[in-house]
Design a protein around this motif. Structure first.
Motif, short mmCIF file in Angstrom:
data_model
loop_
_atom_site.label_atom_id
_atom_site.label_comp_id
_atom_site.label_asym_id
_atom_site.label_seq_id
_atom_site.Cartn_x
_atom_site.Cartn_y
_atom_site.Cartn_z
N ILE A 127 19.52 -47.83 57.76
CA ILE A 127 19.05 -49.05 57.09
C ILE A 127 19.41 -50.28 57.93
CG2 ILE A 127 19.40 -50.55 55.08
CD1 ILE A 127 19.78 -47.88 53.45
N GLU A 128 20.65 -50.33 58.41
CA GLU A 128 21.08 -51.45 59.24
C GLU A 128 20.23 -51.56 60.51
OE1 GLU A 128 23.21 -54.03 58.83
OE2 GLU A 128 23.40 -53.30 56.77
N GLY A 133 16.90 -57.12 62.20
CA GLY A 133 16.26 -58.39 62.53
C GLY A 133 15.79 -59.19 61.33
N ALA A 134 15.92 -58.65 60.15
CA ALA A 134 15.43 -59.34 58.94
C ALA A 134 16.54 -60.18 58.32
CB ALA A 134 14.93 -58.32 57.93
N ASP A 138 15.18 -62.51 53.21
CA ASP A 138 13.93 -61.74 53.20
C ASP A 138 14.15 -60.37 52.56
OD1 ASP A 138 12.85 -63.89 54.50
OD2 ASP A 138 12.40 -62.82 56.37
N CYS A 139 15.28 -59.75 52.88
CA CYS A 139 15.59 -58.44 52.28
C CYS A 139 15.70 -58.55 50.77
CB CYS A 139 16.89 -57.88 52.87
SG CYS A 139 16.77 -57.47 54.62
N ILE A 140 16.33 -59.61 50.30
CA ILE A 140 16.48 -59.82 48.86
C ILE A 140 15.11 -60.07 48.22
CG2 ILE A 140 17.41 -61.42 47.11
CD1 ILE A 140 19.90 -61.66 49.01
N THR A 141 14.27 -60.84 48.88
CA THR A 141 12.93 -61.11 48.36
C THR A 141 12.11 -59.83 48.25
OG1 THR A 141 12.94 -63.35 49.26
CG2 THR A 141 10.78 -62.40 48.77
#
Length: 163
Positions: A127-128, A133-134, A138-141
């Protein structure tokens, strides 16, 4: 059929829908992540469905088979195939409930905990690496958007069950 009729007919195709690209991208990313995770977990001799079970037992010690199936969005028949595999390997055990003898509680064995920790480290690294690069925002969105979709789909299933 004239050119205008062809054009209006083709606008009903999924790929003409503005949200289709997003949907396909999520589906492809999920499929590729599953394939990559499958390869990464191979040395541990487990597959992503096994990991899903192990992680849930790690987090929710003593849940029932029915609760586990509900969390994983799978049927009891699917659980009935996977759990014996893990039990035979000595990774999980089923114990009777103290209050209700009809209920079996699931838990990890010591070797199941060790294997789960190794597998979670592999999954976390993947996952990491995939999302390095995100930006976190953005990941939370994306997570919030997917959770909203999950809620809509689950509500739709619930409505269908009521019919």
């Amino acid at each position: 059929m004239n050119k205008n009729q062809v054009s209006s007919a083709s606008s009903t195709f999924p790929w003409d829908h503005p949200r289709f690209r997003s949907w396909i991208s999520v589906a492809r990313a999920c499929q590729l992540m599953q394939q990559t995770l499958t390869r990464a977990l191979a040395p541990l001799d487990i597959k992503p469905p096994h990991l899903d079970i192990l992680v849930n037992l790690y987090r929710f010690e003593g849940i029932t088979q029915q609760e586990l199936a509900r969390k994983l969005l799978v049927g009891r028949s699917n659980m009935s195939m996977l759990l014996p595999q893990l039990e035979k390997r000595g990774l999980i055990e089923r114990r009777g409930d103290r209050k209700d003898k009809r209920v079996l509680r699931l838990s990890l064995t010591a070797s199941g905990q060790t294997l789960t920790q190794e597998a979670m480290a592999i999954q976390t690294a993947l996952i990491e690496r995939s999302l390095a690069g995100a930006p976190i925002e953005d990941c939370i969105t994306v997570a919030e958007s997917m959770e909203r979709i999950i809620g809509i789909l689950l509500a739709g299933e619930s409505d269908a069950d009521d019919e």
